[in-house]
Design an enzyme around this catalytic site. Structure first.
Site, PDB file in Angstrom:
ATOM      1  N   THR A 163       0.850  -1.200   0.000  1.00 52.69           N
ATOM      2  CA  THR A 163       0.000   0.000   0.000  1.00 52.69           C
ATOM      3  C   THR A 163       0.880   1.242   0.000  1.00 52.69           C
ATOM      4  O   THR A 163       1.832   1.337   0.769  1.00 52.69           O
ATOM      5  CB  THR A 163      -0.941  -0.009   1.222  1.00 52.69           C
ATOM      6  OG1 THR A 163      -1.707  -1.208   1.160  1.00 52.69           O
ATOM      7  CG2 THR A 163      -1.863   1.195   1.233  1.00 52.69           C
ATOM      8  N   CYS A 213      25.249   6.784   7.139  1.00 54.81           N
ATOM      9  CA  CYS A 213      23.935   6.160   7.042  1.00 54.81           C
ATOM     10  C   CYS A 213      24.012   4.647   7.155  1.00 54.81           C
ATOM     11  O   CYS A 213      23.008   3.990   7.215  1.00 54.81           O
ATOM     12  CB  CYS A 213      23.176   6.607   5.804  1.00 54.81           C
ATOM     13  SG  CYS A 213      23.891   6.088   4.289  1.00 54.81           S
TER      14      CYS A 213
HETATM   15  N1  PLP Z   1      22.941   6.188  -2.094  1.00 61.21           N
HETATM   16  C1  PLP Z   1      23.627   7.201  -1.554  1.00 61.21           C
HETATM   17  C2  PLP Z   1      24.644   7.910  -2.385  1.00 61.21           C
HETATM   18  C3  PLP Z   1      23.385   7.604  -0.244  1.00 61.21           C
HETATM   19  O1  PLP Z   1      24.068   8.625   0.276  1.00 61.21           O
HETATM   20  C4  PLP Z   1      22.418   6.898   0.521  1.00 61.21           C
HETATM   21  C5  PLP Z   1      22.205   7.243   1.942  1.00 61.21           C
HETATM   22  O2  PLP Z   1      23.064   7.817   2.563  1.00 61.21           O
HETATM   23  C6  PLP Z   1      21.697   5.868  -0.107  1.00 61.21           C
HETATM   24  C7  PLP Z   1      21.993   5.523  -1.407  1.00 61.21           C
HETATM   25  C8  PLP Z   1      20.611   5.126   0.613  1.00 61.21           C
HETATM   26  O3  PLP Z   1      19.448   5.901   0.668  1.00 61.21           O
HETATM   27  P1  PLP Z   1      18.222   5.495   1.616  1.00 61.21           P
HETATM   28  O4  PLP Z   1      18.566   6.018   2.972  1.00 61.21           O
HETATM   29  O5  PLP Z   1      17.022   6.159   1.018  1.00 61.21           O
HETATM   30  O6  PLP Z   1      18.119   4.022   1.584  1.00 61.21           O
END
Ligand code: PLP
Length: 374
Positions: A237, A327
């Protein structure tokens, strides 16, 4: 003082985007697949959002699909093109995001796909001549997966050049544009890109929403199966308020992209000038003269007992920055990007990433604290 200089990891949400989303959460609660009026309102909001995104990218609305993240979009582009389009070889770069590198590893392991990496120079620029050579060298059906702007060191690749090379050698081109979407003008009517990915939370939009552009010539099927949402390309969804937030954030950043680049570019120059007059021993990672993202400053300082806990100490003073690719996890580990560019091992890298809201006072404070800690 709180100084947020980790905008490449995620951006704070724009309050106007938040307003669009909270309004939708309160009132636009229908299931877009329901055929009654409440469902139709939600469907309408999704299609209007898709139209806005397609318009900015000069793509067709039939080429834009919503996903949960750029990670999902990148997985989808790689796995589905191998499964559905007969891709037997992927050429990538060692400086890609882990969601590309780990997906490629899995593709090699489970599907026997050949993975080749182009070399990068000391600033993370890919070797275009080697890319051309690799493309010419094999008859295997190939996809090139190379990002636009690097999330750790800010190096920007030449989309036009890669896209032309791919066209000449009949290869597909997948591009992770997470760090450049909304900040750069990407015209898909003029650039031969097969797949492109983007993420809401890098553009002052919400987390948990991504897009994938799938060029109409590349008929892949879905990665996630279920009720057949997104015209059978991505079941589940739809995240209606996330989609609306993505579209508004993208639209807003794109409209102000020149201001964004100017402001972050000026602040970058200011930051570097202040660091230079602070007497700190600094080496920069990534391009500094051209082909760089102005908002990403990756610098390194000599390793010492004082720099061991530098991220922790910056944090104590309210400064949020990142040691590697933030991240992926909260744990510090050696960055494959820094390893790929042969960054000196006796130095510690810190990534500061700016936003259109960053001020000179915040930079002054950061330089002062950095000097005190080091
Ligand atoms: N690709 C790049 C270059 C990123 O900097 C990031 C996150 O830092 C991602 C992909 C992943 O993105 P998402 O957090 O939307 O999964």
């Amino acid at each position: 003082m709180k100084v947020y200089l980790d905008n490449a990891a995620t951006t704070p949400i724009d309050f106007e985007v938040l307003e669009v989303m909270t309004e939708a959460l309160k009132l636009n609660y229908g299931n877009p697949s329901s055929i009654h009026s409440v469902g139709r309102i939600a469907r309408n909001a999704i299609e209007t959002s898709r139209k806005k995104i397609a318009h900015i990218l000069r793509a067709s609305t039939s080429e834009i699909f919503f996903t949960s993240s750029a990670t999902e979009s990148n997985n989808m582009a790689i796995h589905c093109s191998i499964r559905d389009l007969g891709i037997k070889r992927v050429i990538s770069s060692p400086t890609e995001h882990p969601c590309i590198l780990n997906t490629l590893k899995a593709a090699q392991e489970y599907h026997g796909v050949k993975i080749e990496f182009v070399s990068v120079d000391g600033n993370g620029n890919i070797d275009y001549e080697q890319l051309e050579q690799l493309l010419a060298d094999s008859q295997l059906k190939t996809m090139v997966s190379i990002m636009h702007g690097n999330n750790e060191i800010g190096t920007v690749s030449d989309l036009e050049r890669i896209s032309k090379l791919c066209e000449e050698h009949k290869a597909l081109f997948h591009c992770d544009t997470v760090q450049t979407l909304g900040k750069y003008d990407i015209d898909l009517s003029k650039t031969n890109i097969s797949f492109l990915s983007g993420s809401g939370h890098k553009m002052y939009g919400p987390k948990g929403i991504g897009i994938i552009y799938v060029n109409n010539n590349n008929l892949i099927q879905s990665l996630i199966r279920g009720g057949g949402q997104e015209r059978n390309m991505r079941s589940g969804t739809e995240n209606v308020y996330g989609i609306m937030g993505f579209a508004r954030a993208f639209e807003k950043l794109y409209e102000k992209r020149e201001e964004f680049l100017k402001h972050t570019g000026e602040l970058r120059t200011y930051f570097k000038a202040q660091l230079s007059s602070s007497g700190l021993d600094i080496v920069y990672n990534g391009n500094q003269e051209s082909n760089f993202l102005p908002h990403i400053i990756n610098l390194s300082i000599p390793v010492s007992d004082k720099t061991d806990l530098i991220m922790f100490n910056l944090d104590i003073h309210g400064i949020c920055a990142s040691a590697g690719s933030a991240c992926s996890s909260g744990v510090e580990h050696e960055s494959p990007v820094l390893a790929a560019i042969n960054a000196p091992m006796n130095r510690k890298a810190i990534r500061f990433s700016l936003s259109h809201g960053t001020t000179k006072e915040e930079i002054d404070y950061t330089v002062q604290k950095l000097k005190e800690i080091v």
